[in-house]
Design an enzyme around this catalytic site. Structure first.
Site, short mmCIF file in Angstrom:
data_model
loop_
_atom_site.label_atom_id
_atom_site.label_comp_id
_atom_site.label_asym_id
_atom_site.label_seq_id
_atom_site.Cartn_x
_atom_site.Cartn_y
_atom_site.Cartn_z
N SER A 143 -33.82 2.91 20.99
CA SER A 143 -33.47 4.26 21.47
C SER A 143 -34.71 5.14 21.39
CB SER A 143 -32.38 4.87 20.58
OG SER A 143 -32.25 6.25 20.86
N TYR A 157 -29.56 7.06 12.39
CA TYR A 157 -29.57 6.28 13.64
C TYR A 157 -31.01 6.07 14.11
CZ TYR A 157 -28.80 5.42 18.68
OH TYR A 157 -28.82 4.90 19.95
P1 NAP Z 1 -20.88 2.40 24.21
O1 NAP Z 1 -20.61 2.87 25.59
O2 NAP Z 1 -20.29 3.14 23.04
O3 NAP Z 1 -20.45 0.85 24.11
C1 NAP Z 1 -20.61 0.20 22.90
C2 NAP Z 1 -20.36 -1.27 23.07
O4 NAP Z 1 -20.71 -1.94 21.84
C3 NAP Z 1 -18.90 -1.62 23.33
O5 NAP Z 1 -18.85 -2.76 24.13
C4 NAP Z 1 -18.36 -1.91 21.93
O6 NAP Z 1 -17.22 -2.78 21.92
C5 NAP Z 1 -19.57 -2.63 21.33
N1 NAP Z 1 -19.65 -2.60 19.87
C6 NAP Z 1 -19.65 -1.52 19.04
N2 NAP Z 1 -19.75 -1.92 17.76
C7 NAP Z 1 -19.81 -3.28 17.78
C8 NAP Z 1 -19.91 -4.27 16.78
N3 NAP Z 1 -19.96 -3.95 15.46
N4 NAP Z 1 -19.93 -5.57 17.16
C9 NAP Z 1 -19.87 -5.91 18.47
N5 NAP Z 1 -19.77 -5.01 19.47
C10 NAP Z 1 -19.74 -3.71 19.12
O7 NAP Z 1 -22.46 2.34 23.91
P2 NAP Z 1 -23.74 2.52 24.89
O8 NAP Z 1 -24.00 3.96 25.07
O9 NAP Z 1 -23.61 1.62 26.06
O10 NAP Z 1 -24.90 1.99 23.92
C11 NAP Z 1 -25.37 0.64 23.95
C12 NAP Z 1 -26.65 0.56 23.15
O11 NAP Z 1 -27.62 1.47 23.70
C13 NAP Z 1 -26.50 0.94 21.68
O12 NAP Z 1 -27.32 0.11 20.88
C14 NAP Z 1 -27.02 2.38 21.64
O13 NAP Z 1 -27.51 2.73 20.36
C15 NAP Z 1 -28.12 2.30 22.68
N6 NAP Z 1 -28.49 3.60 23.25
C16 NAP Z 1 -27.60 4.33 23.95
C17 NAP Z 1 -27.98 5.56 24.47
C18 NAP Z 1 -27.04 6.43 25.26
O14 NAP Z 1 -27.40 7.62 25.50
N7 NAP Z 1 -25.90 5.94 25.69
C19 NAP Z 1 -29.28 6.03 24.24
C20 NAP Z 1 -30.16 5.26 23.51
C21 NAP Z 1 -29.76 4.04 23.03
P3 NAP Z 1 -15.70 -2.16 21.79
O15 NAP Z 1 -15.49 -1.34 23.02
O16 NAP Z 1 -14.82 -3.37 21.74
O17 NAP Z 1 -15.68 -1.34 20.54
#
Ligand code: NAP
Length: 248
Positions: A143, A157
């Protein structure tokens, strides 16, 4: 011959966009999820509609036995792995460190650090050439927080993602001669459900407006970079940490 990847947290957000784009480019996809089975099944159905193969695999990345089981289920259904996207992650509600509970910090570090390291370890055990694997590509999802520190909101985080950056640097050197490339993507603020999950649905638009490109990114814009790192188009790239942040 189709190649196979496993995407942790592949059922929603950035992971889901990665599964769909990779499928369009000819990959078979293991779609890991934690608890939202319906979302995982709909991701699998969408991949299958594009003509690719997919399997939904439940499991918590912070559990060693779950991680081993999700790799076994994926290879049993789709064949040996050529790539792994270490994407599953959690954030938390905005807070200063002085007000953070140990439970909150433990969850952030368990999922984002221990979970990422366990998934990468299992990927190396299966893809390293010295262990009978074919080599491959590991893509870690960090991130922009690791670079800016996320003061007043999520310094825990930010620290968890700095550990992911360090893994990209060290593991790329460990695995180069094993035929395994290791890189990280640092997304900026991206339109996914993660912000609403932690009570700030408007966050991407507020922060996105202040970036040089003037908007948040989409999950698909992150998936494009991930799929490039998975593919042979990036065959001389390892140990890179790539910002996809709209210039933030
Ligand atoms: P999201 O929409 O909240 O989706 C999270 C996904 O991870 C879901 O499929 C969830 O499954 C799964 N998950 C959560 N905890 C888990 C665990 N303990 N074991 C296995 N699966 C798990 O998240 P996102 O925004 O796409 O983020 C994805 C990645 O990008 C993360 O690492 C986040 O830190 C990073 N990121 C995101 C952003 C942003 O702005 N969105 C920015 C920087 C970095 P369930 O639905 O079954 O719970």
């Amino acid at each position: 011959m189709s190649k196979t990847i496993l995407v942790t947290g592949g059922s929603r957000g950035i992971g889901r966009a990665t599964c769909l784009l990779a499928a369009q480019r000819g990959w078979s996809v293991g779609v890991n999820y934690l608890k939202d089975k319906a979302a995982a099944q709909s991701a699998v159905a969408e991949v299958e509609r594009s003509g690719a193969k997919a399997v939904a695999v439940a499991g918590d990345v912070s559990s060693e036995s779950d991680v081993i089981a999700m790799f076994e289920a994926t290879t049993k259904a789709l064949g040996a792995l050529d790539g792994v996207v270490v994407n599953a992650g959690v954030a938390a509600t905005s807070s200063r460190l002085v007000d953070m509970s140990v439970e909150r910090m433990r969850k952030v570090f368990d999922v984002n650090v221990l979970g990422a390291y366990l998934v990468a370890r299992e990927a190396a055990r299966r893809m390293n050439k010295s262990r009978g694997g074919n080599g491959g590509s590991i893509v870690l999802i960090s991130s922009v927080a690791s670079r800016i520190g996320a003061p007043d909101t999520y310094v825990d985080y930010a620290g968890s993602k700095a550990a992911v950056d360090a893994m990209a640097l060290g593991l790329s050197k460990e695995l180069g001669r094993e035929g395994v490339r290791v890189n990280a993507i640092r997304p900026g603020v991206i339109e996914t459900e993660i912000h609403a999950t932690y009570g700030e649905p408007e966050r991407p638009y507020k922060i996105g407006a202040s970036t040089p490109l003037g908007r948040p990114g989409t999950a698909n814009e992150i998936a494009e970079a991930i799929v490039w790192l998975l593919s042979d188009a990036s065959s001389y790239v390892t140990g890179a940490i790539i910002d996809v942040t709209g210039g933030r």
